[in-house]
Motif scaffolding. Structure first.
Motif, short mmCIF file in Angstrom:
data_model
loop_
_atom_site.label_atom_id
_atom_site.label_comp_id
_atom_site.label_asym_id
_atom_site.label_seq_id
_atom_site.Cartn_x
_atom_site.Cartn_y
_atom_site.Cartn_z
N VAL A 69 20.16 70.36 39.42
CA VAL A 69 18.70 70.34 39.51
C VAL A 69 18.20 69.27 38.54
O VAL A 69 18.51 69.31 37.36
N ARG A 70 17.41 68.33 39.05
CA ARG A 70 16.97 67.23 38.21
C ARG A 70 15.48 67.27 37.89
O ARG A 70 15.05 66.79 36.86
N ARG A 71 14.70 67.85 38.76
CA ARG A 71 13.25 67.85 38.55
C ARG A 71 12.85 68.99 37.63
O ARG A 71 13.25 70.13 37.83
N SER A 72 12.01 68.69 36.66
CA SER A 72 11.62 69.72 35.70
C SER A 72 10.89 70.88 36.37
O SER A 72 11.01 72.03 35.93
N ASP A 73 10.15 70.62 37.44
CA ASP A 73 9.40 71.71 38.08
C ASP A 73 10.29 72.65 38.89
O ASP A 73 9.81 73.65 39.42
N GLU A 74 11.57 72.34 38.97
CA GLU A 74 12.50 73.23 39.66
C GLU A 74 13.19 74.20 38.70
O GLU A 74 13.99 75.03 39.13
N TYR A 75 12.89 74.07 37.42
CA TYR A 75 13.49 74.98 36.44
C TYR A 75 12.59 76.18 36.20
O TYR A 75 11.36 76.07 36.22
N ASP A 76 13.23 77.32 35.97
CA ASP A 76 12.50 78.58 35.87
C ASP A 76 12.21 79.01 34.44
O ASP A 76 11.21 79.70 34.19
N TYR A 77 13.07 78.64 33.53
CA TYR A 77 12.93 79.09 32.15
C TYR A 77 13.18 77.92 31.21
O TYR A 77 14.03 77.06 31.48
N TRP A 78 12.46 77.95 30.09
CA TRP A 78 12.52 76.86 29.11
C TRP A 78 12.69 77.41 27.71
O TRP A 78 12.17 78.48 27.38
#
Length: 124
Positions: free
Chosen positions: A105-114
């Motif tokens: 997964v490369r796009r930041s908006d595809e990540y669920d948790y930070w």
């Protein structure tokens, strides 16, 4: 509750090395992809590297390829970012993020948790 905790950021001189860690909890580690991002002051967040924990497939941004290496220790639920030959332009807050998928997964908006981020400052 999913938690990501980064550590390892520090001031360092150009040419030096650091290893960042991202410890994950509250998630099945094998079932996520972990990414490292960075954001320099006044700039947009940039993807640095990502890894699929299930099989270790990894990719790195062109700007860090050959200098940074992402890896994981599934027994410790931890992903690392080994940073060598650091440059002043690597100065940024570094974040890790988790996506509930088993593909890169490369796009930041595809990540669920930070995570909360860790500061890396490279001086010339």
């Amino acid at each position: 509750e999913v938690q990501l905790v980064e550590s390892g950021g520090a001031p360092v001189q150009a040419g030096g090395s650091l290893r960042l860690s991202c410890a994950a909890s509250g998630v099945t580690f094998d079932d996520v992809a972990i990414g490292w991002f960075r954001q320099a002051s006044g700039k947009e967040r940039e993807g640095v590297a990502c890894i699929v924990n299930r099989d270790g497939r990894a990719s790195h941004a062109t700007s860090v390829k050959g200098r940074f290496t992402i890896s994981r220790d599934n027994a410790k639920n931890t992903v690392y970012l080994q940073m060598n030959s650091l440059k002043p332009e690597d100065t940024a807050v570094y974040y890790c993020a988790a996506a509930l998928v088993v593909v890169a997964v490369r796009r930041s908006d595809e990540y669920d948790y930070w995570g909360q981020g860790t500061q890396v400052t490279v001086s010339s």
